[in-house]
Design a protein around this motif. Structure first.
Motif, short mmCIF file in Angstrom:
data_model
loop_
_atom_site.label_atom_id
_atom_site.label_comp_id
_atom_site.label_asym_id
_atom_site.label_seq_id
_atom_site.Cartn_x
_atom_site.Cartn_y
_atom_site.Cartn_z
N THR A 9 0.86 -1.19 0.00
CA THR A 9 0.00 0.00 0.00
C THR A 9 0.89 1.23 0.00
O THR A 9 2.01 1.22 0.53
CB THR A 9 -0.93 0.07 1.24
N ASN A 11 0.24 5.38 0.86
CA ASN A 11 -0.68 6.41 1.33
C ASN A 11 -0.25 7.73 0.70
O ASN A 11 0.93 7.92 0.38
CB ASN A 11 -0.62 6.53 2.85
N ASN A 13 -1.23 12.17 0.59
CA ASN A 13 -1.95 13.43 0.63
C ASN A 13 -1.09 14.35 -0.23
O ASN A 13 -0.91 14.03 -1.40
CB ASN A 13 -2.20 13.92 2.07
N GLY A 19 2.71 2.24 3.20
CA GLY A 19 1.78 1.80 4.22
C GLY A 19 2.33 0.66 5.06
O GLY A 19 1.98 0.52 6.23
N LEU A 37 -3.63 -0.80 5.82
CA LEU A 37 -4.77 -0.04 5.30
C LEU A 37 -5.49 0.71 6.41
O LEU A 37 -5.95 1.83 6.22
CB LEU A 37 -5.75 -0.98 4.58
N SER A 40 -4.03 4.15 7.33
CA SER A 40 -4.10 5.27 6.38
C SER A 40 -5.23 6.21 6.77
O SER A 40 -6.17 5.83 7.45
CB SER A 40 -4.30 4.74 4.96
N SER A 73 -9.46 6.52 -4.78
CA SER A 73 -9.33 7.98 -4.76
C SER A 73 -10.63 8.60 -5.26
O SER A 73 -11.51 7.91 -5.77
CB SER A 73 -8.17 8.39 -5.69
#
Length: 169
Positions: A9, A11, A13, A19, A37, A40, A73
């Motif tokens: 994973t 993450n 922003n 992850g 997960l 996050s 997303s």
């Protein structure tokens, strides 16, 4: 997933970070993936293109021949240094199939569902837009079935004849 699958994973922003625990590029452990997960969270700006680009580069370190990304997303991006065209080019050069799961509020003006649809379509994947949280599990199950039931077709020239090979993934 299949026990031999390599999962990870990322993450994101306004920045992108792994992850999984430090030093763990991939895992086949569902519990480890689930924990990653659950750690996050969504806050801040969105560098979607940087994240997908980082995920594509991360896939280069995997051992499996078939590469699939699942992108969750709203499709918006307001913080990337990477261009969308470069993400598409990178995915196509790597022969990666991308599935997208669009999660967005109907009133979210930054959401770009069309971008998610195009990213999936161009790479041979599919887009999903679950209406509620309870619709996400069936979407993930559908993606897992698609991945498990796909075939790779090829041909091998023989002595004046063509042979067709089908490899079950």
């Amino acid at each position: 997933s299949h026990p031999a699958d390599e999962l990870f994973t990322l993450n994101f922003n306004e920045r992108v970070w792994p992850g999984l625990a430090a030093g763990r590029g991939f895992t086949s452990d569902r519990g480890e993936l689930r924990a990653a997960l659950l750690r996050s969270g969504a806050r801040g700006k969105t560098a979607l293109f940087d994240a997908v680009d980082a995920a594509l580069r991360h896939l280069d370190g995997g051992q499996q021949s078939r590469k699939v990304l699942i992108v969750v997303s709203d499709g918006g991006d307001n913080a990337s240094g990477t261009r969308y065209e470069d993400v598409l080019d990178g995915a196509l050069r790597r022969d990666v199939v991308i599935y997208t799961i669009g999660l967005a509020d109907r009133d979210d003006r930054d959401a770009k569902p069309g971008l998610l649809r195009e990213l999936a379509r161009v790479t041979g994947g599919e887009s999903f837009f679950p209406k509620s949280n309870s619709d996400i599990t069936p979407v993930m199950e559908r993606i897992a079935r698609d991945i498990r039931s796909s075939y790779t077709l090829g041909y091998v020239p023989g002595e004046g004849r063509w042979k067709l090979k089908a490899l079950l993934n």
